[in-house]
Design a protein around this motif. Structure first.
Motif, PDB file in Angstrom:
ATOM      1  N   VAL A 131       2.469   8.210   4.817  1.00  0.00           N
ATOM      2  CA  VAL A 131       1.930   7.364   5.846  1.00  0.00           C
ATOM      3  C   VAL A 131       2.422   8.024   7.306  1.00  0.00           C
ATOM      4  O   VAL A 131       3.244   7.712   8.128  1.00  0.00           O
ATOM      5  N   ILE A 168       1.108   4.564  -3.389  1.00  0.00           N
ATOM      6  CA  ILE A 168       0.464   6.208  -2.390  1.00  0.00           C
ATOM      7  C   ILE A 168       1.935   6.990  -2.990  1.00  0.00           C
ATOM      8  O   ILE A 168       1.736   7.431  -3.879  1.00  0.00           O
ATOM      9  N   LYS A 205       0.618  -1.334  -0.035  1.00  0.00           N
ATOM     10  CA  LYS A 205       0.193  -0.217   0.386  1.00  0.00           C
ATOM     11  C   LYS A 205       0.456   1.642   0.112  1.00  0.00           C
ATOM     12  O   LYS A 205       0.777   1.825  -0.631  1.00  0.00           O
ATOM     13  N   TYR A 206       1.672   1.240   0.281  1.00  0.00           N
ATOM     14  CA  TYR A 206       3.026   2.330   0.367  1.00  0.00           C
ATOM     15  C   TYR A 206       3.180   2.525  -0.260  1.00  0.00           C
ATOM     16  O   TYR A 206       3.550   3.710  -1.392  1.00  0.00           O
ATOM     17  N   TYR A 238      -3.893   4.177   5.715  1.00  0.00           N
ATOM     18  CA  TYR A 238      -3.779   4.541   4.099  1.00  0.00           C
ATOM     19  C   TYR A 238      -4.881   4.710   4.005  1.00  0.00           C
ATOM     20  O   TYR A 238      -4.973   4.975   2.310  1.00  0.00           O
ATOM     21  N   TYR A 261      -1.313  11.097   4.830  1.00  0.00           N
ATOM     22  CA  TYR A 261      -1.988   9.422   4.731  1.00  0.00           C
ATOM     23  C   TYR A 261      -1.907   8.847   6.021  1.00  0.00           C
ATOM     24  O   TYR A 261      -1.070   9.295   6.701  1.00  0.00           O
TER      25      TYR A 261
END
Ligand code: G3I
Length: 381
Positions: A330, A70, A66-67, A357, A353
């Protein structure tokens, strides 16, 4: 919803379909506090104004899908959070460890991200390897050879992929405004700094070369600001090949609601002097510290977003501001959680974020500031 490919995400973003946002690219199309569509990526909004936008990333975050998504959606550029530092590359006198930095460089190269380099000389014993701090050089030239060997090893490996280097980081004592002393400056004094820049220039002639530090608008930062100004003047007077100043833009002690007109005036006076020397400026490590704000999330987020907008409106008024990097994307992965934790153990909200997330109102503030900014001549590619 199925995950979209990066190309599909980019096509959506480039198509200007504001309502689509990140839907399908990561798990959030809206902020936790409303129905805000994300709209185009921050890098797109920034580049429309001649600016680069990016974030710090660590090699560990490469394992966080997910990081990664982003980063790829929002950022056009990245900086290694710790992987180019001497303590990572030269952990002991006989080891050279490029593996973590190589992983980041590969990720950036494969995904079309440009890279900023941080940092060739962190002139502060606290963050210099113990074995380097313990060295006793017999002469300036012996020190110069040592420094040249270390810096050139790093620059040669990553040039020309790295478009800008924080050549020297934090050489000015934040309490006294004086030049810091280390084992490397013992024989060379400030010539050490000149030498670092000349070596960087010789090995990366096309890169932008910068001095990076954490002086800020905070009233506690007055001596630091003055010290950095005098230091930059000395570098310019000696003909050091420096292109600009990295404004880290952490707020270490004072809170977002303390960004008063008086403090803004002090900060503008500082920035005016910097650009008056013919230097560009770069926001290199933006995040927001909420240590002393009451824990209510809506309250903190509102102040953080409002401060972000005010800070960027002020800074984007400078055509000399060429790039913006945030220090992580994040919340729970930001350095402030462990370095300056809140006394009530509540998680800080320093980035764009949240820890699920999801984009926050801080992101909207940044996007709005980019939208409102004037176009500037971009820095060299
Ligand atoms: O990698 C080791 C890990 O193996 C070990 O288990 C762990 C235990 O403490 O430490 C890990 O290393 C840490 C490293 O971050 C990676 O997470 C270090 O202890 C820790 O000191 C280091 O902190 C970094 C700090 O600079 C010092 O280098 C922060 O992540 C990083 O965000 C921070 O970044 C600095 C900029 O470079 C300069 N400006 C200020 C900014 C914030 O302090």
């Amino acid at each position: 919803m199925n995950q979209l490919s990066r190309r599909e995400c980019l096509a959506l973003a480039g198509g200007g379909s504001a309502a689509l946002g990140l839907a399908g690219c990561v798990n959030a199309a809206t902020t936790p506090d409303g129905d805000m569509p994300l709209g185009p990526p921050l890098r797109t909004l920034a580049s429309e104004k001649g600016l680069r936008f990016g974030s710090a990333m660590s090699s560990g975050q490469l394992d966080d899908a997910k990081y990664r998504e982003i980063m790829l959606f929002e950022c056009g550029t990245m900086v290694a959070e710790n992987e180019h530092k001497w303590y990572t590359i030269f952990p002991d006198p006989d080891t050279v460890n490029f593996a973590p930095a190589d992983r980041l460089a590969t990720f950036a190269g494969e995904n079309g991200l440009t890279m900023r380099g941080h940092t060739l000389l962190w002139h502060r014993e606290m963050w210099s390897p113990e074995w380097v701090n313990a060295l006793e050089f017999s002469s300036a030239s012996e020190t110069a050879d040592f420094v040249e060997q270390k810096i050139s090893l790093i620059v040669d490996r990553y040039a020309p992929a790295i478009y800008a280097w924080d050549v020297v980081n934090e050489a000015i004592d934040d309490e006294t405004g004086e030049f810091r002393q280390t084992s490397l400056s013992a024989k060379m004094g400030e010539q050490l700094i000149d030498h670092a820049f000349h070596v960087a220039k010789a090995h990366a002639p096309d890169a932008t070369l910068t001095y990076n530090d954490f002086m800020s608008w905070e009233s506690t930062s007055a001596a630091h600001r003055t010290g950095v100004l005098r230091f930059l003047e000395r570098l310019k007077a000696r003909g050091v090949p420096i292109d600009g100043l990295g404004l880290q833009s952490h707020s270490n002690y004072e809170m977002p609601n303390e960004f008063t007109r008086a403090r803004q005036r002090d900060w503008v006076a500082f920035c005016d002097e910097v650009v008056g020397m013919g230097l560009d400026i770069y926001i290199t490590e933006f995040d927001v510290n909420d240590t002393r704000l009451k824990p209510d999330i809506a309250y903190r987020d509102a102040l953080i977003a409002s401060y972000t907008r005010d800070y960027f409106d002020l800074m984007l008024a400078y055509p000399q501001l060429k790039e913006v990097l945030v220090w992580g994307m994040v919340d729970d992965q930001n350095w402030l959680q462990t370095f300056l934790p809140r006394t009530d153990d509540v998680e800080k909200r320093p980035t764009v974020y949240d820890s699920d997330y999801k984009a926050k109102s801080m992101r909207r503030a940044l996007a709005d500031a980019f939208n409102a900014a004037a176009y500037r001549q971009p820095m060299a590619p």
